[in-house]
Design a protein around this motif. Structure first.
Motif, mmCIF file in Angstrom:
data_model
loop_
_atom_site.group_PDB
_atom_site.id
_atom_site.type_symbol
_atom_site.label_atom_id
_atom_site.label_comp_id
_atom_site.label_asym_id
_atom_site.label_seq_id
_atom_site.Cartn_x
_atom_site.Cartn_y
_atom_site.Cartn_z
ATOM 1 N N THR A 71 7.711 112.048 0.723
ATOM 2 C CA THR A 71 9.080 112.626 0.384
ATOM 3 C C THR A 71 9.660 113.185 1.925
ATOM 4 O OG1 THR A 71 7.904 113.083 -1.496
ATOM 5 C CG2 THR A 71 9.760 114.508 -0.712
ATOM 6 N N ILE A 72 10.974 113.133 2.379
ATOM 7 C CA ILE A 72 11.117 114.061 3.245
ATOM 8 C C ILE A 72 12.459 115.033 3.141
ATOM 9 C CG2 ILE A 72 12.698 113.580 5.407
ATOM 10 C CD1 ILE A 72 11.940 110.796 5.744
ATOM 11 N N TYR A 73 12.752 116.293 2.989
ATOM 12 C CA TYR A 73 12.947 117.176 3.163
ATOM 13 C C TYR A 73 13.867 118.009 4.169
ATOM 14 C CZ TYR A 73 9.665 118.280 -0.966
ATOM 15 O OH TYR A 73 9.167 117.767 -1.929
ATOM 16 N N THR A 74 15.580 117.561 3.949
ATOM 17 C CA THR A 74 15.824 117.834 4.986
ATOM 18 C C THR A 74 16.608 119.513 4.890
ATOM 19 O OG1 THR A 74 17.773 117.705 2.727
ATOM 20 C CG2 THR A 74 17.146 115.439 4.427
ATOM 21 N N GLU A 75 15.484 119.368 5.079
ATOM 22 C CA GLU A 75 15.445 120.909 6.390
ATOM 23 C C GLU A 75 15.540 121.321 7.107
ATOM 24 O OE1 GLU A 75 12.250 122.545 4.635
ATOM 25 O OE2 GLU A 75 12.888 122.507 1.979
ATOM 26 N N VAL A 76 16.028 122.442 8.010
ATOM 27 C CA VAL A 76 15.627 123.161 9.434
ATOM 28 C C VAL A 76 14.240 124.032 9.337
ATOM 29 C CG1 VAL A 76 16.596 123.628 10.929
ATOM 30 C CG2 VAL A 76 17.706 122.329 9.978
ATOM 31 N N PRO A 77 13.609 123.419 10.207
ATOM 32 C CA PRO A 77 12.715 122.204 10.596
ATOM 33 C C PRO A 77 12.166 121.026 9.337
ATOM 34 C CG PRO A 77 11.266 123.865 10.974
ATOM 35 C CD PRO A 77 12.417 124.793 10.159
ATOM 36 N N LEU A 78 12.635 119.704 9.741
ATOM 37 C CA LEU A 78 12.092 118.825 8.539
ATOM 38 C C LEU A 78 10.924 119.370 8.028
ATOM 39 C CD1 LEU A 78 13.684 116.136 7.440
ATOM 40 C CD2 LEU A 78 13.005 114.730 9.340
ATOM 41 N N ARG A 79 11.179 118.468 6.983
ATOM 42 C CA ARG A 79 9.779 118.486 6.441
ATOM 43 C C ARG A 79 9.218 117.212 6.256
ATOM 44 N NH1 ARG A 79 8.365 121.653 1.574
ATOM 45 N NH2 ARG A 79 9.881 121.681 0.624
ATOM 46 N N VAL A 80 7.987 116.543 5.829
ATOM 47 C CA VAL A 80 7.539 115.726 5.459
ATOM 48 C C VAL A 80 6.400 115.849 4.481
ATOM 49 C CG1 VAL A 80 6.802 113.511 5.515
ATOM 50 C CG2 VAL A 80 8.425 114.356 7.224
ATOM 51 N N GLU A 81 5.956 115.740 3.442
ATOM 52 C CA GLU A 81 5.561 116.107 1.898
ATOM 53 C C GLU A 81 4.643 115.064 2.183
ATOM 54 O OE1 GLU A 81 5.037 119.920 1.097
ATOM 55 O OE2 GLU A 81 5.985 118.752 -0.311
ATOM 56 N N TYR A 82 3.163 114.015 1.883
ATOM 57 C CA TYR A 82 2.937 112.812 1.350
ATOM 58 C C TYR A 82 2.197 113.197 0.111
ATOM 59 C CZ TYR A 82 3.564 110.459 5.661
ATOM 60 O OH TYR A 82 4.467 110.276 6.916
ATOM 61 N N HIS A 83 2.028 111.852 -1.123
ATOM 62 C CA HIS A 83 1.469 112.298 -2.117
ATOM 63 C C HIS A 83 1.197 111.141 -2.387
ATOM 64 C CE1 HIS A 83 3.873 116.064 -2.822
ATOM 65 N NE2 HIS A 83 4.962 115.030 -1.938
ATOM 66 N N LEU A 84 -0.548 111.288 -2.972
ATOM 67 C CA LEU A 84 -1.287 109.947 -3.477
ATOM 68 C C LEU A 84 -0.149 108.882 -4.290
ATOM 69 C CD1 LEU A 84 -4.393 110.792 -4.259
ATOM 70 C CD2 LEU A 84 -3.573 109.565 -2.284
ATOM 71 N N THR A 85 -0.308 107.590 -4.156
ATOM 72 C CA THR A 85 0.580 106.691 -5.982
ATOM 73 C C THR A 85 -0.241 106.557 -6.930
ATOM 74 O OG1 THR A 85 -0.401 104.656 -4.243
ATOM 75 C CG2 THR A 85 2.018 105.625 -4.508
ATOM 76 N N ALA A 86 -0.529 105.853 -8.054
ATOM 77 C CA ALA A 86 -1.361 106.034 -8.529
ATOM 78 C C ALA A 86 -2.362 104.988 -8.190
ATOM 79 C CB ALA A 86 -0.898 105.143 -9.795
ATOM 80 N N SER A 87 -1.947 104.269 -7.342
ATOM 81 C CA SER A 87 -2.696 102.892 -6.198
ATOM 82 C C SER A 87 -4.227 104.179 -5.633
ATOM 83 C CB SER A 87 -2.287 101.716 -5.928
ATOM 84 O OG SER A 87 -1.069 101.259 -6.948
#
Length: 117
Positions: A71-87
């Protein structure tokens, strides 16, 4: 485009599994993301010995294989987060089992490596 020298044997579950999670860091990354650590900077701090470059490559591969979502959040500074999928969540029992086995085997491995020197 990259051409594999040895194709993946899609009829062998171990071949498929090793293609997806067969690296030094992928189980560690999946484990940390499952604990709630989602940002690359925090993953670098949580996983002892991984570099930013290697982490980015491994995250890209896990995302490509469908185990993580970004997930990329269009903020300043740019923020990226990762999440587990069902797999990705379906792999957690395997990650836990490998972790338990490793903790049980660690003293034996330490003895083996110390006597080898």
């Amino acid at each position: 485009m990259y051409q594999r020298k040895i194709p993946i044997d899609y009829e062998c579950g171990l071949s498929v599994a090793m293609e997806v999670v067969g690296s030094k860091w992928k189980f560690c990354i999946l484990d940390e993301v499952s604990k709630g650590i989602k940002r690359p900077k925090d993953l670098v701090n949580a996983i002892n010995g991984i570099t930013k470059r290697v982490l980015q490559k491994q995250l890209r591969e896990l995302e490509l294989h469908g185990l993580l979502e970004k997930t990329i959040y269009t903020e300043v500074p740019l923020r990226v987060e990762y999440h587990l999928t069902a797999s990705g969540r379906s792999l957690l029992p395997l990650v836990s089992a490998v972790d338990q086995w490793g903790m049980g085997f660690s003293s034996q491995l330490k003895t083996i490596l110390e006597t080898e020197e």
